[in-house]
Design a protein around this motif. Structure first.
Motif, mmCIF file in Angstrom:
data_model
loop_
_atom_site.group_PDB
_atom_site.id
_atom_site.type_symbol
_atom_site.label_atom_id
_atom_site.label_comp_id
_atom_site.label_asym_id
_atom_site.label_seq_id
_atom_site.Cartn_x
_atom_site.Cartn_y
_atom_site.Cartn_z
ATOM 1 N N UNK A 61 36.785 29.295 31.133
ATOM 2 C CA UNK A 61 35.581 28.761 29.250
ATOM 3 C C UNK A 61 36.006 29.270 28.071
ATOM 4 N N UNK A 122 28.747 24.885 26.605
ATOM 5 C CA UNK A 122 27.247 25.977 26.780
ATOM 6 C C UNK A 122 27.531 27.733 26.804
ATOM 7 N N UNK A 123 28.317 28.321 27.348
ATOM 8 C CA UNK A 123 28.707 29.268 26.416
ATOM 9 C C UNK A 123 28.039 30.068 25.399
ATOM 10 N N UNK A 126 24.335 28.945 24.726
ATOM 11 C CA UNK A 126 23.930 30.019 24.628
ATOM 12 C C UNK A 126 23.404 30.802 23.758
ATOM 13 N N UNK A 165 16.443 29.974 30.469
ATOM 14 C CA UNK A 165 16.619 30.294 31.048
ATOM 15 C C UNK A 165 16.787 29.214 31.922
ATOM 16 N N UNK A 168 20.813 29.071 31.288
ATOM 17 C CA UNK A 168 21.457 29.667 32.597
ATOM 18 C C UNK A 168 21.763 29.197 33.405
ATOM 19 N N UNK A 169 20.989 28.542 33.818
ATOM 20 C CA UNK A 169 20.750 27.408 35.714
ATOM 21 C C UNK A 169 21.547 26.497 34.598
ATOM 22 N N UNK A 171 24.422 26.696 32.315
ATOM 23 C CA UNK A 171 26.045 27.390 32.993
ATOM 24 C C UNK A 171 26.253 27.082 33.962
ATOM 25 N N UNK A 172 25.578 27.277 34.903
ATOM 26 C CA UNK A 172 26.072 27.662 36.225
ATOM 27 C C UNK A 172 26.046 26.158 37.163
ATOM 28 N N UNK A 173 25.386 25.517 36.940
ATOM 29 C CA UNK A 173 25.639 23.892 37.160
ATOM 30 C C UNK A 173 26.118 23.188 36.847
ATOM 31 N N UNK A 175 29.728 24.604 35.685
ATOM 32 C CA UNK A 175 30.298 24.998 36.527
ATOM 33 C C UNK A 175 30.812 24.043 38.104
ATOM 34 N N UNK A 176 29.310 24.838 38.763
ATOM 35 C CA UNK A 176 29.825 24.223 40.065
ATOM 36 C C UNK A 176 29.852 23.000 39.868
ATOM 37 N N UNK A 182 32.338 24.426 30.820
ATOM 38 C CA UNK A 182 31.611 24.438 29.908
ATOM 39 C C UNK A 182 30.932 23.090 28.961
ATOM 40 N N UNK A 194 24.431 18.627 40.620
ATOM 41 C CA UNK A 194 24.935 19.489 39.412
ATOM 42 C C UNK A 194 24.784 18.825 38.228
ATOM 43 N N UNK B 417 25.603 36.813 32.047
ATOM 44 C CA UNK B 417 26.019 35.305 31.855
ATOM 45 C C UNK B 417 27.279 35.020 33.464
ATOM 46 N N UNK B 421 26.615 32.585 36.118
ATOM 47 C CA UNK B 421 27.343 31.129 36.262
ATOM 48 C C UNK B 421 28.333 31.322 37.562
ATOM 49 N N UNK B 424 25.836 30.809 40.557
ATOM 50 C CA UNK B 424 24.732 29.891 41.022
ATOM 51 C C UNK B 424 25.483 28.461 42.170
#
Lengths: 645, 510
Positions: A61, A122-123, A126, A165, A168-169, A171-173, A175-176, A182, A194, B417, B421, B424
Motif C-alpha cells: 500500500x 484510501x490509506x 483516511x 468508520x 476503515x471498512x 480500506x479492508x473491503x 484490499x479484499x 487501495x 467487496x 489501520x 484492513x 476484514x
C-alpha cells in the motif's frame, strides 16, 4: 516537488507554531499570511504542472498523491479561500489571544485538506481525513475554558468519526476485493460484493463529513468556533471534502447503480430539508450553517447523478460564496456582538462594505440568475432530470428554498434599523468572552475579492467558456441544461426571493407598529419575533441530535455502565469467590488428606517393616488412605517415566 | 553481545545495592545512565541487524524454521532436560526489546526524585528490565517461562512496596492470578516437550518439527493451556479482572512497565510460541481468538467509558487495545497461506500495536502519575480546566489521547489501520464490530480530556496544580515523539517487522 512543498509548507509552519506555543503569538499571523500566499502560488503551479508523487508506506500500500483536473480545481479553491480567511483572521483573532495555537492549527488543517484532495488511495485519504476531523475539534473548541464549546467540539468530532468508520471498512473491503494499493481509481473495476462494501463505506464517510442527513446536526454545533474557522470549515474544506470525495469516486457510484441512487436522494433531500432548516433559523451563523448542508447537498446530488463537472462547479462557487458570507457574519459578530438576526436589522446600512458584499453573496447563494451558484446548480439539476423526475423536482424545490432563506437574511440586513436595538447594543459588551470591536480594514480586504469570485464563477456556464472548465477538470462534458430549465429555475428563484423579501420586510414594519413602547413587546421583538421562522422541529435542526441521543448515545452509555457493574460485581468478584473457595478447599484438604497422609506415611513405613509379616496390612479399609497410596504410586511412575525416556 | 544487553541492568542493579541509601543522586543517575546505555546497545543491535538482514535471510533457507535470527547464542544449560540458554532476535522481538528499553529509560527519568527506598526501587526496576529483555529474546521455553514468572515476582514487589491505596491486596491478586496463568502455560509447555522427539524445550527446534501435527486433540489441548496462560497475562476478557486494581494501586512507573511491557509478554507469546509451534491447532481454533479479540475490544472500551477514575479508565482501554492484537492474530489463522498482503498487514499491525500501545499507554500512565502527584486522586470529577494552570501537561496529554484513540500521524493509526484492513476479509463481521471500538475509545478519551483539562479550572482542595517539571517532560515527551515518528515515517519499523511477519504466516499456513 511542488506538491511536496505545497503540503510541507503549511504542515511545518503549523507544527512549528504549535510547538513553540505562546512565544510565537506575535509572529503567528504574519507567518500564516506569508505561508498562505506562498501556497496560493504553489497551488497555481500544481494546477499547471499536474505533479504526482508516490512513496512506500505499508505492505503493498503506497502513499501516493497526484493532482488531476478535479484535484487542481480543489487545490486552487482551498488555497485561495485559505488566504482570504487567514487575512481576515489576522484582524479578527486579536492580540492577547493564543494566536500561535490558532494559526498553527489552521495551517495544519489546510495541509490535511490538501492531502485529502490530492490523495489517490484510501490509506492516505483516511489519514488526512481523520486528521482534518481532529483539528476541527481543536479549532471548534478553540475557546476551551467555555465547557459548552468543548462539548460541541467533541460532539462534532465523534459524529464525523462515526461516519469515518465507513472508510476503515472501505480500506479492508478494497484490499479484499483486490484494488491494488487501495487506489480509488480501481474501485469501480472491482468485482463482487467487496466493491459495493468499499464504495458504500466511502460514501458513508463522505456523507458524515459533509453533514448530510442524518449527520447534519454536528454542523450546528461547529458554529461555536471562531468566525474564521466557520468560514474555512464550511466553505472550501471539511464539509466540502465529503462532496469532493463523492465526486472523486463517482465512477464507482455509477458502477454499483444502487449506491448512486441512494447518494443522489440523500443529497437532494438534504438540500431541501436543511434549506428549510436554514429558513427557520434566527441566528445568522446557524442559518448559514444549515445552508451549507443544503448547498453541499447539491454536490452530493451531482455525484449521485454523474455530473462531476457540475458538482465541481458547485464546489468552487459555494466555497467562494460561503466563505464570503461567514466572514461578513464574523465581522458583524465582532463589531456588534451579536449574530441574532433580530439584532442585525439594518446592519447593511451601517457597515457598507460588508453589507454590499454580503448582498452579492446572498444573491448568489439564492441562485439568482447569472451568478455562480445558479449556473452550477442548473448543470446538476439538468443531470438529475435525465435520471429521474422526482429527483429533479426535489432539487428544484431546494433551489427555491435557497432563494427564500437568502431573501430573509437580506431583508433583515437591509431593513430599517430598529433604533431601540441599535441603541441596545451597548448591553452586550462582550462576545465569546472577548471585547467587541470593529474589524480593521485589513480584515475586510478579502470581502470584495470573494464577492467578485461569487459573481464571476458563473461564467463557467456559458457555452464558450464552459469548454475551458471541462478541460481544466479533464471531465467529459455533462449535458448542459435545456434553456427552459435555466429559465424555470431562474424565474422561480427570483419569485421566491421577491416574495420572501416582501414578507420579511412587512413583518419587520408591523413589528415596529406593534411595538408601542411597552417593554414586554420589546423583549418579544428582540426574541426574534420580527424575524420569519419555521416550526420548532425545523428550528431545532429536525431534532436529529435529540434522536441520536435517545437512540444511540443514551443506550450505549447505559449499556457501558451496566457492563462496568457486571465487571465489578460478577467477573471480579467471581474470581475473588473462586479464590476464597480455593482457600476453603485447601483447608479442607489439609484437614482431611494431609493429616491422613501424614498418618499414612507413618503407617507405610510400618508396613514396609512388617511387609514380610503381613501383606494385608495396607488394606486398612479407609478410603483416604487408599487414595494417598495411589498418589504416591502415580508420582513414582511419573518420575520413572521421565527419567527413562 | 545480546547477553550483555540482557544482563547489564541486573548487574548494575546488584552493584547499586552496595551504594548507601542516602546518595540519591548517584542512584538516580546510575539508573538513568544504565538504561540509556542499554537502549543505545539495542539501537546498535537494530542497526546491525538491519544491515545484515539480507545476508541472514539467505541463510534462513538452511534453517528453514524461524527466519532471520540475529545475535543468536545457544549454550547447553540443562541438556538432560532438552533445555538450553538459547537467545536471539528477529523482526518480532527486536521492536519489543527496543520499546522495553525506551520505557525503562522513561521510568528512570521519571523516578529521578524517588524518595521512598530509592536504592531498592532502582535495583528492582533494573532487575525487571533484564527479565523483560530476556523474555523477548528467549528461544527456549524454560528460559521464557523463567523470565515470565520472574516478571510477575518483580512487579508484585513494585506494586506492594511503592503502590498506594489498597496496594497489598491488589498486588497479591495480581500475583496469584497471573501466577496461576503461568502454571497453565507451563502445562502447555510440558505437553510440547513430551510430544517432541527427541524431547526439547528449544523453540526453534519445536517450530521445525511441529510436534503435534498429527494429533489434533493433544494439539488443541496444548493450545488451550498455552492460550489461557497468555490470555491471563495479555489480558483478554474474561481474564482481565486483575488488571484494573493492579494499575490503580501501582506507582506510575510500575503501571508503565505493567501495561507497556508485561502485557506484551502475553501477546508476544502468541506470535513466538503458540502460532508457529501449533499451526494446525491455531488454524482450527482461529475463530475463537477472533471472537475473544472482538469481545475484548468492545467490552474493554465500553467498561472504560463508564469509569470515573482516570487510571482505571486507561487500564480498561488497554484491554481494548490488546483485543485488536488478538483479533488480528486470529484472522491470520483464518487466512492461511494464500492471502496476499492481508495476513502480512494483520501480523505487522499486531506487532506495531504492541510497540505503539507501549509508547502511548506508557505516556498516559506517566501523566496519570503526574495527576496523582498534583491532586492526590485519580477521580476525574475532582479536576477541571487544568489546561489553564498546566498547559504543557494538557498539551502532552492531548497528544497521548489522540494517539491512543488512533489518530493518523501517531503510531496507533499505523497499527490499527493494518489490523483492520488485514483482518476484514478473513472475518468481516467481527472486524466491522471491532471498528466500533475506535469510536467508543474516541468518545471516552475526549470526554476525559474535556472533564480534566478543559472548561473552567478547578482541582481538589489544597492541590498545587503546577505545570510539568523538566524531569516529567523529559520522560513523557520522547515517548510521544517516538509514537509520532512511527506514525509519520513508519517504514523504519515496518521494514524490520514485515519479513518476520511473512515468516510467521508461512509457519502458520504450513
Amino acid at each position: 516537488m511542488v506538491l511536496w512543498l505545497l503540503i510541507a509548507l503549511p504542515a511545518l509552519a503549523g507544527g512549528c507554531l504549535l510547538v513553540s506555543g505562546r512565544r510565537s503569538d506575535k509572529a503567528a499571523a504574519p507567518l500564516a499570511i506569508a505561508a498562505a500566499a506562498a501556497m496560493l502560488g504553489l497551488a497555481i503551479a500544481t494546477a499547471v504542472l499536474r505533479p504526482s508523487v508516490e512513496v512506500g508506506a505499508l505492505e503493498g500500500i503506497p502513499a501516493a498523491l497526484a493532482v488531476d483536473g478535479l484535484a487542481a480545481a480543489a487545490v486552487l479553491t482551498v488555497a485561495a479561500v485559505f488566504l482570504a480567511v487567514v487575512v481576515f483572521a489576522s484582524a479578527d483573532i486579536g492580540a492577547g489571544e493564543a494566536r500561535a495555537r490558532f494559526f498553527g492549527l489552521m495551517l495544519l488543517f489546510v495541509a490535511a485538506m490538501l492531502i485529502t484532495v490530492t490523495s489517490t488511495g484510501i490509506f492516505v485519504l483516511l489519514a488526512s481525513w481523520e486528521v482534518m476531523g481532529a483539528i476541527s475539534y481543536a479549532l471548534i473548541g478553540y475557546w476551551w475554558p467555555d465547557a459548552s464549546k468543548v462539548r460541541s467540539a467533541t460532539l462534532a468530532f465523534i459524529t464525523t468519526r462515526s461516519a469515518d468508520l465507513g472508510m476503515y471498512l472501505a480500506a479492508g473491503a478494497a484490499l479484499a476485493g483486490g484494488a491494488g494499493g487501495l487506489r480509488l481509481a480501481e474501485l469501480a473495476g472491482m468485482q463482487g460484493p467487496w466493491r459495493d462494501v468499499a464504495l458504500a463505506g466511502l460514501a458513508l464517510a463522505a456523507l458524515g463529513k459533509s453533514a448530510q442527513l442524518p449527520f447534519s446536526f454536528w454542523l450546528s454545533h461547529a458554529m461555536v468556533g471562531p468566525s474564521p474557522v466557520s468560514a474555512l470549515l464550511h466553505s472550501a474544506t471539511m464539509v466540502a471534502a465529503g462532496g469532493y470525495l463523492l465526486l472523486r469516486i463517482e465512477p464507482g457510484l455509477a458502477a454499483t447503480i444502487w449506491l448512486g441512487q441512494v447518494v443522489a436522494w440523500v443529497g437532494a433531500l438534504t438540500a431541501l430539508l436543511l434549506g428549510a432548516v436554514a429558513f427557520a433559523q434566527r441566528d445568522l451563523k446557524q442559518l448559514l450553517a444549515a445552508s451549507t448542508c443544503s448547498q453541499v447537498g447539491f454536490i452530493v446530488l451531482a455525484a449521485g447523478v454523474g455530473s462531476v463537472s457540475g458538482g465541481a462547479a458547485q464546489f468552487v462557487a459555494h466555497a467562494a460564496v460561503k466563505s464570503l458570507l461567514f466572514l461578513v457574519a464574523g465581522a458583524w459578530l465582532a463589531a456588534l456582538g451579536t449574530r441574532d438576526l433580530a439584532e442585525l436589522r439594518g446592519v447593511g446600512r451601517r457597515y457598507r462594505v460588508p453589507g454590499i458584499t454580503f448582498t452579492i453573496g446572498a444573491l448568489a447563494l439564492g441562485g439568482i440568475p447569472l451568478l455562480s451558484i445558479w449556473a452550477a446548480k442548473d448543470q446538476i439539476l439538468g443531470a438529475a432530470l435525465q435520471r429521474s423526475g422526482p429527483l429533479y423536482a426535489v432539487g428544484l424545490a431546494a433551489a427555491v428554498v435557497s432563494a427564500a432563506y437568502a431573501a430573509k437574511a437580506l431583508a433583515v440586513v437591509w431593513g430599517n434599523p430598529d433604533q431601540s436595538s441599535i441603541d441596545g447594543q451597548t448591553a452586550a459588551g462582550t462576545v465569546d468572552g472577548r471585547r467587541r470591536r470593529s474589524v480593521p480594514v485589513s480584515g475586510l480586504l478579502p470581502l470584495p475579492v470573494l464577492a467578485a469570485a461569487a459573481v464571476l464563477l458563473g461564467v463557467e456556464a456559458l457555452p464558450s467558456v464552459g469548454g475551458w472548465w471541462e478541460e481544466l477538470l479533464g471531465q467529459r462534458v455533462s449535458p448542459s441544461p435545456e434553456p427552459w430549465e435555466l429559465l424555470l429555475s431562474g424565474v422561480l428563484a427570483l419569485a421566491a426571493l421577491a416574495a420572501v423579501w416582501w414578507l420579511q420586510a412587512r413583518r419587520l414594519a408591523t413589528g415596529d407598529v406593534d411595538r408601542t413602547g411597552s417593554k414586554a413587546d420589546r423583549v418579544d421583538a428582540t426574541d426574534g419575533g420580527a424575524v420569519l421562522t419555521g416550526p420548532g422541529l425545523l428550528q431545532n435542526w429536525l431534532g436529529l441530535e435529540r434522536a441520536a441521543t435517545v437512540v444511540i448515545t443514551g443506550p450505549v452509555m447505559a449499556f457501558a455502565v451496566a457492563l462496568a457493574r457486571f465487571d465489578d460485581r460478577v467477573l471480579a468478584r467471581g474470581v475473588g469467590a473462586a479464590g476464597a473457595l480455593t482457600l476453603r478447599s485447601a483447608h479442607h484438604i489439609n484437614a482431611v488428606i494431609e493429616d491422613g497422609l501424614t498418618g499414612s506415611v507413618g503407617r507405610i513405613s510400618g508396613a514396609v517393616r512388617a511387609m514380610g509379616r503381613s501383606a494385608r496390612r495396607p488394606q486398612t479399609g479407609l478410603v483416604h488412605q487408599y487414595y494417598a497410596q495411589a498418589i504416591v504410586v502415580l508420582i513414582v511412575f511419573a518420575a520413572l517415566f521421565i527419567v527413562l525416556r | 553481545m545480546l547477553s550483555l544487553v540482557v544482563f547489564l541492568p541486573v548487574l548494575v542493579g546488584l552493584v547499586l545495592l552496595l551504594v548507601p541509601q542516602r546518595r540519591r543522586l548517584l542512584i538516580a543517575w546510575t539508573w538513568i545512565a544504565t538504561a540509556a546505555v542499554d537502549l543505545a546497545l539495542i539501537i546498535a543491535l537494530w542497526i546491525g541487524y538491519a544491515l545484515n538482514a539480507g545476508a541472514i535471510d539467505h541463510g534462513a533457507g538452511g534453517r528453514g524454521a524461524i527466519g532471520a535470527l540475529g545475535y543468536e547464542e545457544n549454550i547447553a544449560w540443562m541438556p538432560s532436560l532438552g533445555s538450553g540458554y538459547h537467545i536471539g532476535v528477529d523482526g518480532l522481538s527486536l521492536p519489543l526489546a527496543a520499546m522495553t528499553a525506551v520505557l525503562f529509560l522513561a521510568c528512570a527519568i521519571y523516578s529521578g526524585r524517588q524518595e521512598h527506598r530509592p536504592r531498592a526501587h532502582a535495583a528492582l526496576f533494573l532487575f525487571l528490565q533484564s527479565v523483560s529483555l530476556g523474555l523477548f529474546v528467549s528461544l527456549d521455553l524454560i528460559l521464557f517461562f523463567v523470565f515470565f514468572d520472574l516478571s510477575i515476582v518483580g512487579m508484585y514487589f513494585i506494586i506492594a512496596v511503592w503502590g498506594h491505596g489498597n496496594a497489598a491486596r491488589s498486588a497479591l491478586q495480581f500475583f496469584l492470578y497471573t501466577f496461576l496463568g503461568s502454571l497453565a502455560l507451563l502445562l502447555g509447555f510440558l505437553v510440547l516437550y513430551l510430544a517432541s522427539d527427541p524431547h526439547t524445550f528449544d523453540i526453534v527446534e519445536l517450530i521445525r518439527v511441529d510436534p503435534l501435527k498429527n494429533d489434533p486433540l493433544l494439539g488443541g489441548l496444548a493450545l488451550l493451556a498455552i492460550s489461557v496462560g497468555l490470555a491471563v497475562k495479555t489480558p483478554t476478557v474474561p481474564f482481565h479482572t486483575w488488571l484494573p486494581p493492579a494499575h490503580t494501586d501501582a506507582p506510575a512507573p510500575g503501571s508503565v512497565i505493567l501495561a507497556g511491557v508485561l502485557l506484551k509478554m502475553g501477546t508476544y507469546g502468541f506470535i513466538r510460541i503458540a502460532m508457529p509451534i501449533l499451526p494446525d491447532a491455531w488454524r482450527t481454533y482461529a475463530m475463537v481468538f477472533v471472537i475473544v479479540g472482538v469481545i475484548s475490544v468492545l467490552y474493554g472500551a465500553l467498561v472504560a467509558m463508564a469509569q470515573t477514575n482516570f487510571k482505571r479508565m486507561v487500564a480498561y482501554t488497554s484491554v481494548n487495545h490488546m483485543g485488536y492484537i488478538i483479533l488480528a492474530l486470529g484472522a491470520v489463522g483464518i487466512l492461511g497461506g494464500n492471502s496476499g498482503p492481508a495476513a502480512t498487514l494483520a501480523v505487522t499491525g499486531a506487532v506495531t500495536q504492541m510497540v505503539s500501545h507501549g509508547l502511548l499507554t506508557g505516556a498516559l500512565f506517566l501523566l496519570a502519575g503526574v495527576l496523582y502527584d498534583r491532586g492526590g486522586t485519580y477521580e476525574m470529577s475532582a479536576y477541571g480546566g487544568l489546561a489553564d494552570p498546566a498547559p504543557r501537561f494538557a498539551g502532552l496529554t492531548a497528544v497521548a489521547v489522540f494517539g491512543s484513540l488512533g489518530l493518523p500521524g501517531l503510531s496507533g493509526f499505523i497499527a490499527e489501520f493494518q489490523i483492520f484492513t488485514g483482518s476484514l476479509s478473513a472475518a468481516p463481521i467481527p472486524t466491522a464490530l471491532a471498528l466500533l471500538g475506535i469510536l467508543i475509545t474516541a468518545a471516552l478519551l475526549l470526554h476525559m480530556l474535556q472533564r480534566i483539562f478543559l472548561g473552567p479550572a478547578k482541582g481538589p482542595q489544597g492541590a498545587k496544580l503546577h505545570d510539568l517539571q523538566t524531569r516529567e517532560v523529559l520522560s513523557v515527551a520522547p515517548l510521544l515523539a517516538l509514537a509520532m515518528l512511527i506514525g509519520i515515517f513508519p517504514r523504519f519499523l515496518l521494514d524490520l517487522i514485515e519479513p518476520a511477519a511473512q515468516t510467521l504466516i508461512h509457519l502458520v499456513a504450513r
